[in-house]
Design a protein around this motif. Structure first.
Motif, PDB file in Angstrom:
ATOM      1  N   GLU A  19       0.841  -1.198   0.000  1.00  0.00           N
ATOM      2  CA  GLU A  19       0.000   0.000   0.000  1.00  0.00           C
ATOM      3  C   GLU A  19       0.876   1.248   0.000  1.00  0.00           C
ATOM      4  N   THR A  20       2.009   1.170   0.707  1.00  0.00           N
ATOM      5  CA  THR A  20       2.903   2.338   0.775  1.00  0.00           C
ATOM      6  C   THR A  20       3.362   2.738  -0.623  1.00  0.00           C
ATOM      7  N   ALA A  21       3.850   1.754  -1.401  1.00  0.00           N
ATOM      8  CA  ALA A  21       4.382   2.095  -2.727  1.00  0.00           C
ATOM      9  C   ALA A  21       3.266   2.473  -3.708  1.00  0.00           C
ATOM     10  N   CYS A  22       2.112   1.804  -3.622  1.00  0.00           N
ATOM     11  CA  CYS A  22       1.007   2.120  -4.539  1.00  0.00           C
ATOM     12  C   CYS A  22       0.473   3.524  -4.256  1.00  0.00           C
ATOM     13  N   ASP A  23       0.338   3.839  -2.988  1.00  0.00           N
ATOM     14  CA  ASP A  23      -0.160   5.152  -2.604  1.00  0.00           C
ATOM     15  C   ASP A  23       0.852   6.238  -3.000  1.00  0.00           C
ATOM     16  N   ARG A  24       2.131   5.935  -2.771  1.00  0.00           N
ATOM     17  CA  ARG A  24       3.195   6.914  -3.069  1.00  0.00           C
ATOM     18  C   ARG A  24       3.230   7.258  -4.565  1.00  0.00           C
ATOM     19  N   ILE A  25       3.143   6.233  -5.423  1.00  0.00           N
ATOM     20  CA  ILE A  25       3.224   6.517  -6.864  1.00  0.00           C
ATOM     21  C   ILE A  25       1.946   7.216  -7.341  1.00  0.00           C
ATOM     22  N   ALA A  26       0.810   6.874  -6.747  1.00  0.00           N
ATOM     23  CA  ALA A  26      -0.442   7.535  -7.137  1.00  0.00           C
ATOM     24  C   ALA A  26      -0.376   9.023  -6.778  1.00  0.00           C
ATOM     25  N   ARG A  27       0.039   9.288  -5.551  1.00  0.00           N
ATOM     26  CA  ARG A  27       0.148  10.669  -5.073  1.00  0.00           C
ATOM     27  C   ARG A  27       1.121  11.468  -5.952  1.00  0.00           C
ATOM     28  N   TRP A  28       2.267  10.839  -6.228  1.00  0.00           N
ATOM     29  CA  TRP A  28       3.305  11.513  -7.016  1.00  0.00           C
ATOM     30  C   TRP A  28       2.757  11.836  -8.423  1.00  0.00           C
ATOM     31  N   SER A  29       2.008  10.903  -8.990  1.00  0.00           N
ATOM     32  CA  SER A  29       1.495  11.087 -10.352  1.00  0.00           C
ATOM     33  C   SER A  29       0.475  12.220 -10.419  1.00  0.00           C
ATOM     34  N   PHE A  30      -0.421  12.274  -9.439  1.00  0.00           N
ATOM     35  CA  PHE A  30      -1.417  13.348  -9.456  1.00  0.00           C
ATOM     36  C   PHE A  30      -0.754  14.712  -9.214  1.00  0.00           C
ATOM     37  N   ARG A  31       0.260  14.725  -8.340  1.00  0.00           N
ATOM     38  CA  ARG A  31       0.969  15.990  -8.104  1.00  0.00           C
ATOM     39  C   ARG A  31       1.679  16.417  -9.391  1.00  0.00           C
ATOM     40  N   PHE A  32       2.314  15.452 -10.053  1.00  0.00           N
ATOM     41  CA  PHE A  32       3.006  15.725 -11.312  1.00  0.00           C
ATOM     42  C   PHE A  32       2.021  16.280 -12.351  1.00  0.00           C
ATOM     43  N   ALA A  33       0.877  15.608 -12.486  1.00  0.00           N
ATOM     44  CA  ALA A  33      -0.124  16.022 -13.478  1.00  0.00           C
ATOM     45  C   ALA A  33      -0.594  17.450 -13.187  1.00  0.00           C
ATOM     46  N   THR A  34      -0.780  17.762 -11.921  1.00  0.00           N
ATOM     47  CA  THR A  34      -1.257  19.102 -11.560  1.00  0.00           C
ATOM     48  C   THR A  34      -0.208  20.145 -11.918  1.00  0.00           C
ATOM     49  N   ARG A  35       1.045  19.878 -11.536  1.00  0.00           N
ATOM     50  CA  ARG A  35       2.122  20.848 -11.805  1.00  0.00           C
ATOM     51  C   ARG A  35       2.336  21.065 -13.295  1.00  0.00           C
ATOM     52  N   ARG A  36       2.183  20.008 -14.074  1.00  0.00           N
ATOM     53  CA  ARG A  36       2.444  20.111 -15.523  1.00  0.00           C
ATOM     54  C   ARG A  36       1.196  20.440 -16.317  1.00  0.00           C
ATOM     55  N   GLN A  37       0.130  20.818 -15.609  1.00  0.00           N
ATOM     56  CA  GLN A  37      -1.145  21.149 -16.266  1.00  0.00           C
ATOM     57  C   GLN A  37      -1.642  20.035 -17.197  1.00  0.00           C
ATOM     58  N   ARG A  38      -1.453  18.813 -16.746  1.00  0.00           N
ATOM     59  CA  ARG A  38      -1.997  17.675 -17.480  1.00  0.00           C
ATOM     60  C   ARG A  38      -3.436  17.465 -17.033  1.00  0.00           C
ATOM     61  N   LYS A  39      -4.268  16.961 -17.949  1.00  0.00           N
ATOM     62  CA  LYS A  39      -5.705  16.928 -17.677  1.00  0.00           C
ATOM     63  C   LYS A  39      -6.215  15.586 -17.150  1.00  0.00           C
ATOM     64  N   LYS A  40      -5.511  14.517 -17.548  1.00  0.00           N
ATOM     65  CA  LYS A  40      -6.113  13.202 -17.275  1.00  0.00           C
ATOM     66  C   LYS A  40      -5.046  12.166 -16.896  1.00  0.00           C
ATOM     67  N   ILE A  41      -5.398  11.325 -15.951  1.00  0.00           N
ATOM     68  CA  ILE A  41      -4.542  10.171 -15.636  1.00  0.00           C
ATOM     69  C   ILE A  41      -5.314   8.893 -15.954  1.00  0.00           C
ATOM     70  N   THR A  42      -4.679   8.021 -16.722  1.00  0.00           N
ATOM     71  CA  THR A  42      -5.279   6.711 -17.009  1.00  0.00           C
ATOM     72  C   THR A  42      -4.414   5.629 -16.372  1.00  0.00           C
ATOM     73  N   VAL A  43      -5.026   4.783 -15.563  1.00  0.00           N
ATOM     74  CA  VAL A  43      -4.289   3.641 -15.005  1.00  0.00           C
ATOM     75  C   VAL A  43      -4.540   2.432 -15.899  1.00  0.00           C
ATOM     76  N   PHE A  44      -3.461   1.833 -16.388  1.00  0.00           N
ATOM     77  CA  PHE A  44      -3.570   0.550 -17.088  1.00  0.00           C
ATOM     78  C   PHE A  44      -3.379  -0.548 -16.040  1.00  0.00           C
ATOM     79  N   HIS A  45      -4.246  -1.544 -16.053  1.00  0.00           N
ATOM     80  CA  HIS A  45      -4.186  -2.567 -15.005  1.00  0.00           C
ATOM     81  C   HIS A  45      -4.710  -3.903 -15.519  1.00  0.00           C
ATOM     82  N   LYS A  46      -4.625  -4.902 -14.671  1.00  0.00           N
ATOM     83  CA  LYS A  46      -5.185  -6.212 -15.001  1.00  0.00           C
ATOM     84  C   LYS A  46      -5.855  -6.730 -13.722  1.00  0.00           C
TER      85      LYS A  46
END
Ligand code: NAI
Length: 345
Positions: free
Chosen positions: A145-172
């Motif tokens: 949970e630590t690593a999954c939460d950390r990468i999710a948080r980092w990605s949303f922060r990154f998207a916000t800073r770079r004015q990106r509009k959408k995050i898509t998670v590819f999964h199985k």
């Protein structure tokens, strides 16, 4: 002028050729970096050292930043990947790979502008493999949970800073309900509780790959666990001209190692024909990182001079063989350095 100490790992195969090329470009652009060369991979073994010497890891801890060439990993036997070891040891949990069309490089698509964010420390790359019986082997997929939460948080922060509009998670998560389920749950939770303004979607990876090659413009930021991120990075490289043009960064809380997505390309190593652009673009990401983290406008200036330089070089039709051109590594670097120096006058 303030100079930044940066570790340079030349790597294996085409690594020394392309990192030499990137060093020449950085110098021509007046980038205020001072390289400390340290080895890893076969290059370290050849020097009688460990495959990942502690001195190399310590040097990165000390400098905070490294530019790395690719390191060879033996297939089906031998030592654990140096790349995986380095990312795990230094906790470089986010691999960031921007994938964009480049002027002068014609491909099937002309509107690709993606960022791949790959969880870099666990999943099936945890290295937990064993032989259960002589004819049964197994490999463990680890998700915390630590690593999954950390990468999710980092990605949303990154998207916000770079004015990106959408995050898509590819999964199985339809098959790996527990591990990929956790990855999804963390991303969903961060989206709902902290970043509801960023559009969020979940796509099963097999259909996601089909959608990517049909119309990559429908994606913005892709968030993936380790193995999927590795595979989809190369797929996306194919959308914009191949592995010669896709840079990358491995980012942790305090340390960062910049390297191209490509490997050591043993099939062309030593021939002087490798495309040095992906490593050069990685060094542009490195300069931007130093500029941001250390508030250094000289790094920012050098980074934009290199970027304008390679855009101009490619637009002028100066291309290496992998992009359908006739230049070798040195020819491309000469053309790029010429343009960077011309922008001075
Ligand atoms: P690769 O990326 O080295 O090569 C795949 C194909 O792309 C080859 O045909 C190669 O010639 C071409 N290519 C790659 N980079 C190029 C460049 N800059 N210019 C022109 N053509 C280029 O992948 P492969 O063959 O699967 O792996 C070779 C070795 O590299 C393996 O030992 C692998 O473990 C290692 N590797 C290391 C990585 C790293 O250090 N981060 C990443 C990927 C692979």
């Amino acid at each position: 002028m303030n100079s930044h100490d940066v570790v340079l790992i030349p790597g294996d195969g085409i690594g020394p050729e392309v990192t030499d090329a990137a060093s020449r470009v950085l110098e021509a652009a007046g980038a205020p970096v001072r390289f400390q060369v340290h080895h890893a991979g076969l290059a370290a073994l050849d020097r009688g050292d460990e495959v990942l010497p502690e001195s190399t890891v310590d040097a990165i801890r000390h400098c905070g930043v490294a530019l790395k060439g690719p390191c060879t990993t033996p297939v089906g036997e031998g030592f654990t990947s140096v790349n995986v070891q380095l990312r795990q040891k230094l906790n470089l949990f986010a691999a960031v790979r921007p994938v964009r069309n480049l002027d002068g490089v014609s491909t099937r698509f002309d509107d690709v502008d993606l960022v791949i964010i790959r969880e870099n420390t666990e999943g099936l790359y945890s290295g937990v493999e064993n032989q259960v019986t002589p004819d049964v082997v197994m490999s463990m997929k680890v998700a915390t949970e630590t690593a999954c939460d950390r990468i999710a948080r980092w990605s949303f922060r990154f998207a916000t800073r770079r004015q990106r509009k959408k995050i898509t998670v590819f999964h199985k998560a339809n098959i790996m309900k527990i591990t990929d389920g956790l990855f999804l749950r963390c991303a969903r939770h961060v989206h709902q509780t902290e970043y509801p303004n960023i559009e969020y979607e979940e796509v099963i990876i097999d259909a996601g790959c089909m959608k990517l090659v049909q119309d990559p413009s429908q994606f913005d930021v892709l968030l993936l666990e380790n193995l999927y991120g590795d595979v989809v990075s190369d797929l996306c490289a194919g959308l914009v001209g191949g592995l010669g043009v896709v840079p990358g960064a491995n980012i942790g809380e305090e340390l960062a190692v910049f390297e191209a997505v490509h490997g050591s390309a043993p099939d062309i190593a030593g021939q002087g024909v490798a495309n040095p652009l992906a490593v050069t673009m990685s060094s542009v990401m490195m300069l931007n990182h130093i500029a941001e983290s250390q508030d250094d406008p000289v790094c920012r200036d050098a980074s934009s001079r290199i970027k304008s330089g390679y855009n101009q070089t490619l637009s002028d039709g100066c291309l290496t063989g992998d992009l359908g051109g006739e230049l070798d590594t040195a020819g491309f670097v000469n053309a790029l350095v010429e343009r960077i120096e011309a922008s001075d006058s």
